[in-house]
Design an enzyme around this catalytic site. Structure first.
Site: not given
Ligand code: PNS
Length: 157
Positions: A16, A127
């Site tokens: 990210h 994640s």
């Protein structure tokens, strides 16, 4: 031009961060939005997810962080934002992201989604994978999450 980068960020990863840094070269301002995906169960609260992102971008002048419930397009309309940033890792991301881009466009005609392809080394990173490793007490992965996120993960498990 301002752009919003929405996501779950549960927690933020180096994948990210790479997308945010690369987007920040092309847009004047990036607003990272920690949001709720109704199909997910979260490890970190929305405030915790926002704080972890903020810590990372404390010193980056054109990156700010928000968190909110509700539709992305409503926030965009209220704040005069017309660009959405999304990261794409593989073709599997594309189906879901294309559906979301078209839905957002339907709800807000001026919204344009800009896709940034992930850097090769992060193209498998998620994640969920990171959480799976920590949940099972795997080794530290400083190459995939920042130090403060590592600490936060350890405190959860
Ligand atoms: O990181 P994720 O889980 O893929 O992010 C998905 C997210 C949070 C960006 C998406 O679920 C979202 O935009 N949620 C807010 C509600 C909304 O506006 N949905 C899109 C139109 S149906």
């Amino acid at each position: 031009m301002k752009a919003i980068y929405p996501g779950s960020f549960d927690p933020i990863t180096n994948g990210h961060i790479d997308i945010i840094n690369r987007a920040s070269y092309f847009f004047d301002e990036i607003i990272v939005a920690a949001m709720i995906n109704s199909e997910k169960k979260y490890l970190f609260s929305i405030e915790e997810r926002k704080d972890l992102i903020e810590t990372e971008f404390l010193h980056k002048f054109n990156v700010s962080v928000v968190s909110f419930n509700g539709l992305l397009v409503d926030y965009m309309k209220k704040n005069n934002i017309k660009a959405i940033i999304k990261g794409l890792r593989t073709v599997t991301d594309y189906g879901y992201e294309a559906q979301m881009a078209l839905t957002n466009k339907k709800l807000h005609r001026e919204a344009e989604t800009f896709f940034i392809h992930s850097t090769e080394e992060y193209s498998f990173l998620s994640s969920s994978l990171i959480k799976e490793i920590y949940y099972n007490k795997g080794r530290d992965l400083p190459e995939y999450v920042p130090e403060h996120v590592l600490k936060a993960l350890k405190s959860k498990y």
